[in-house]
Motif scaffolding. Sequence first.
Motif, mmCIF file in Angstrom:
data_model
loop_
_atom_site.group_PDB
_atom_site.id
_atom_site.type_symbol
_atom_site.label_atom_id
_atom_site.label_comp_id
_atom_site.label_asym_id
_atom_site.label_seq_id
_atom_site.Cartn_x
_atom_site.Cartn_y
_atom_site.Cartn_z
ATOM 1 N N VAL A 235 -15.903 -23.467 -20.805
ATOM 2 C CA VAL A 235 -17.116 -22.633 -20.741
ATOM 3 C C VAL A 235 -16.671 -21.177 -20.945
ATOM 4 C CG1 VAL A 235 -19.131 -21.978 -19.355
ATOM 5 C CG2 VAL A 235 -18.101 -24.253 -19.075
ATOM 6 N N PRO A 236 -16.846 -20.667 -22.157
ATOM 7 C CA PRO A 236 -16.270 -19.351 -22.451
ATOM 8 C C PRO A 236 -17.122 -18.193 -21.902
ATOM 9 C CG PRO A 236 -17.350 -20.239 -24.400
ATOM 10 C CD PRO A 236 -17.585 -21.218 -23.296
ATOM 11 N N VAL A 237 -16.891 -17.838 -20.657
ATOM 12 C CA VAL A 237 -17.615 -16.702 -20.084
ATOM 13 C C VAL A 237 -16.615 -15.663 -19.568
ATOM 14 C CG1 VAL A 237 -19.750 -17.908 -19.434
ATOM 15 C CG2 VAL A 237 -17.835 -17.863 -17.852
ATOM 16 N N SER A 238 -16.974 -14.409 -19.772
ATOM 17 C CA SER A 238 -16.098 -13.316 -19.349
ATOM 18 C C SER A 238 -16.297 -13.029 -17.861
ATOM 19 C CB SER A 238 -16.445 -12.063 -20.141
ATOM 20 O OG SER A 238 -17.746 -11.638 -19.774
ATOM 21 N N GLU A 239 -15.414 -12.189 -17.349
ATOM 22 C CA GLU A 239 -15.557 -11.753 -15.958
ATOM 23 C C GLU A 239 -16.893 -11.021 -15.766
ATOM 24 O OE1 GLU A 239 -12.863 -8.694 -14.684
ATOM 25 O OE2 GLU A 239 -13.279 -9.090 -12.574
ATOM 26 N N ALA A 240 -17.246 -10.181 -16.737
ATOM 27 C CA ALA A 240 -18.497 -9.415 -16.634
ATOM 28 C C ALA A 240 -19.701 -10.356 -16.610
ATOM 29 C CB ALA A 240 -18.604 -8.434 -17.799
ATOM 30 N N MET A 241 -19.651 -11.405 -17.434
ATOM 31 C CA MET A 241 -20.758 -12.367 -17.484
ATOM 32 C C MET A 241 -20.904 -13.078 -16.132
ATOM 33 S SD MET A 241 -23.248 -13.614 -19.178
ATOM 34 C CE MET A 241 -23.088 -13.063 -20.874
ATOM 35 N N VAL A 242 -19.768 -13.442 -15.531
ATOM 36 C CA VAL A 242 -19.804 -14.063 -14.203
ATOM 37 C C VAL A 242 -20.429 -13.097 -13.196
ATOM 38 C CG1 VAL A 242 -18.326 -14.800 -12.270
ATOM 39 C CG2 VAL A 242 -17.866 -15.640 -14.585
ATOM 40 N N PHE A 243 -20.031 -11.841 -13.279
ATOM 41 C CA PHE A 243 -20.549 -10.820 -12.353
ATOM 42 C C PHE A 243 -22.072 -10.687 -12.488
ATOM 43 C CE2 PHE A 243 -21.251 -6.325 -11.029
ATOM 44 C CZ PHE A 243 -20.685 -6.390 -9.759
ATOM 45 N N GLY A 244 -22.554 -10.761 -13.717
ATOM 46 C CA GLY A 244 -23.999 -10.631 -13.956
ATOM 47 C C GLY A 244 -24.769 -11.870 -13.536
ATOM 48 N N ILE A 245 -24.296 -13.040 -13.966
ATOM 49 C CA ILE A 245 -24.992 -14.287 -13.608
ATOM 50 C C ILE A 245 -24.950 -14.477 -12.084
ATOM 51 C CG2 ILE A 245 -24.848 -16.809 -13.760
ATOM 52 C CD1 ILE A 245 -23.904 -16.471 -16.669
ATOM 53 N N GLY A 246 -23.853 -14.081 -11.487
ATOM 54 C CA GLY A 246 -23.705 -14.218 -10.036
ATOM 55 C C GLY A 246 -24.377 -13.115 -9.251
ATOM 56 N N ALA A 247 -25.095 -12.205 -9.957
ATOM 57 C CA ALA A 247 -25.790 -11.076 -9.306
ATOM 58 C C ALA A 247 -24.854 -10.346 -8.344
ATOM 59 C CB ALA A 247 -27.053 -11.564 -8.597
ATOM 60 N N GLY A 248 -23.707 -9.938 -8.879
ATOM 61 C CA GLY A 248 -22.671 -9.335 -8.037
ATOM 62 C C GLY A 248 -22.956 -7.919 -7.585
ATOM 63 N N LEU A 249 -23.791 -7.215 -8.344
ATOM 64 C CA LEU A 249 -24.037 -5.810 -8.012
ATOM 65 C C LEU A 249 -24.957 -5.714 -6.800
ATOM 66 C CD1 LEU A 249 -23.162 -3.177 -9.410
ATOM 67 C CD2 LEU A 249 -25.402 -3.096 -10.482
ATOM 68 N N PHE A 250 -24.723 -4.719 -5.970
ATOM 69 C CA PHE A 250 -25.565 -4.563 -4.785
ATOM 70 C C PHE A 250 -25.299 -3.195 -4.185
ATOM 71 C CE2 PHE A 250 -26.660 -5.795 -0.246
ATOM 72 C CZ PHE A 250 -27.998 -5.919 -0.504
ATOM 73 N N PHE A 251 -26.077 -2.842 -3.182
ATOM 74 C CA PHE A 251 -25.745 -1.699 -2.339
ATOM 75 C C PHE A 251 -26.248 -1.977 -0.937
ATOM 76 C CE2 PHE A 251 -26.387 2.101 0.035
ATOM 77 C CZ PHE A 251 -25.211 2.789 -0.203
ATOM 78 N N GLY A 252 -25.425 -1.687 0.022
ATOM 79 C CA GLY A 252 -25.841 -1.799 1.415
ATOM 80 C C GLY A 252 -25.076 -0.799 2.261
ATOM 81 N N TYR A 253 -25.822 -0.071 3.103
ATOM 82 C CA TYR A 253 -25.187 0.829 4.080
ATOM 83 C C TYR A 253 -25.492 0.251 5.452
ATOM 84 C CZ TYR A 253 -24.308 4.844 7.046
ATOM 85 O OH TYR A 253 -23.840 5.656 8.048
ATOM 86 N N LEU A 254 -24.449 -0.233 6.124
ATOM 87 C CA LEU A 254 -24.640 -0.986 7.361
ATOM 88 C C LEU A 254 -23.931 -0.278 8.519
ATOM 89 C CD1 LEU A 254 -23.888 -4.386 5.620
ATOM 90 C CD2 LEU A 254 -26.147 -3.535 6.221
ATOM 91 N N PRO A 255 -24.599 0.745 9.086
ATOM 92 C CA PRO A 255 -23.919 1.561 10.113
ATOM 93 C C PRO A 255 -23.571 0.789 11.379
ATOM 94 C CG PRO A 255 -26.241 2.199 9.912
ATOM 95 C CD PRO A 255 -25.969 1.223 8.819
ATOM 96 N N PHE A 256 -24.267 -0.358 11.601
ATOM 97 C CA PHE A 256 -23.986 -1.123 12.818
ATOM 98 C C PHE A 256 -22.808 -2.083 12.631
ATOM 99 C CE2 PHE A 256 -27.522 -2.668 10.330
ATOM 100 C CZ PHE A 256 -27.104 -3.945 9.980
ATOM 101 N N ILE A 257 -22.354 -2.253 11.392
ATOM 102 C CA ILE A 257 -21.131 -3.046 11.175
ATOM 103 C C ILE A 257 -19.989 -2.053 10.954
ATOM 104 C CG2 ILE A 257 -19.955 -4.729 9.711
ATOM 105 C CD1 ILE A 257 -22.635 -5.916 9.018
ATOM 106 N N LYS A 258 -18.996 -2.142 11.805
ATOM 107 C CA LYS A 258 -17.913 -1.154 11.735
ATOM 108 C C LYS A 258 -16.646 -1.768 11.140
ATOM 109 C CE LYS A 258 -19.698 2.357 14.335
ATOM 110 N NZ LYS A 258 -21.103 2.508 14.183
ATOM 111 N N LEU A 259 -16.012 -0.984 10.284
ATOM 112 C CA LEU A 259 -14.713 -1.348 9.737
ATOM 113 C C LEU A 259 -13.796 -0.195 10.110
ATOM 114 C CD1 LEU A 259 -13.687 -3.669 7.817
ATOM 115 C CD2 LEU A 259 -13.868 -2.007 5.968
ATOM 116 N N ASN A 260 -12.739 -0.454 10.835
ATOM 117 C CA ASN A 260 -11.891 0.612 11.387
ATOM 118 C C ASN A 260 -12.735 1.608 12.186
ATOM 119 O OD1 ASN A 260 -9.681 -0.510 9.994
ATOM 120 N ND2 ASN A 260 -10.224 0.646 8.160
#
Lengths: 332, 85
Positions: free
Chosen positions: A27-52
């Motif tokens: 199945v000849p799909v590029s990384e970018a195609m996987v990212f798009g079909i998989g709806a990889g783009l997003f944005f979330g600001y989660l102040p109640f989840i802490k990292l470090n």
Amino acid sequence: MEIPFTHRQSAHCETGTTSNLLNHYGVPVSEAMVFGIGAGLFFGYLPFIKLNNLPLTTFRSATGAIFKRTTRELAIKVETQRFRDPEKAMVALDSKLDQGIPVGIQTGAYWLPYFPPAFRFHFNMHNSIVIAKRDDEYLISDPVFPEPVLCSAHHLKLARFAKGTLAPKGKMYVFREVPQHVDLMQPIKKGIKVLTNAMLKNPVPLLGVRGIRYLAGQLEKWPRKFGKDQALLYLGQVVRMQEEIGTGGAGFRFIFAAFLQEAASTLEDNRFQAYSERMTQIGDHWREFAVVAARNCKGRAGENDSYAVMARILIECADQEELLYQDLANSI
Amino acid sequence: MDSLEKELLNMVIEVCKITDPVPADFSPDQTLIGPESPLGIDSLDAVEIVFTVQKRYDVRIDSEETSRQVLASLKTLADFVRSHM
């Protein structure tokens, strides 16, 4: 047995692993195609989840979701296993390799000795593909490296059973059934629909385009609210999550732009070419935000590098993304 | 060090506001970013370098892995700029 497997380096492990496995099965799909079909783009600001101890900002969908969506949309049947016993997990891996089946694995990157020390961090969702066993070593197609790498059985076992958040528990996955012919048109449209819904119609105000605006509003208040030093720590966290080693959030926008370019060709719709160019410009604008933020963190901010300027750039990114997602939603 | 490597070194010093003198034995093959960088450059400096390279040379370093490779050393950065100009 050594599986004839074509290794391709990629920007990110999940998209790279998915793309490389799909290509292996014709199945000849590029990384970018996987990212798009998989709806990889997003944005979330989660102040109640802490990292470090600092608020989490994310620029992509949850780890694992891209693989799940892509394989589902392309009607790939996946067999996934998790284990309690490390020995059984290694035996199961060897058994698949003996059958000539490349095996996707989830690991803790910190335990993989082929990672340079500077890049070894506790991330338990690192994906790669095991393609052979040579005596006591495994040959791994790790998509973030230029060539396949060797890893001892001892270290691979440690990495597969790394402890902590999102522990992999020996997770391994193989493709059980792959359709002979895959039509990308509907999966592309579905990926865009999932993305535009997530970014435009998200009921949670911390997520999607509203989340970018929320972060802008909060960020402008940080120096007054927390004091200069704490504000810089918060800012550093955002920019590190966005632009670690120069990419990240903007980088995801660039990968999505590459997906839109490919979509233009598959859908035979030139509008997607223009959308791709707009997304690249949006990525550049995110990068401008990151530069101003980095200057503040490094103590070299000039007159035009204030928190108000950063908030304004974020609002502009949100406005531009909103318009683009609306156009995309209306084009599918 | 060739002329482009020198030019890029000066750019890095300028945008990252490096005040310490460049070590006499600095070589363009040495690690550019991270704890082993002889110039003391970290990932936040890398953001500024990526941005400035794009502005000055019209060359976009646009994926995480590409940037890791491109910013591995001054030599790899120069090679990348040269091949994309």
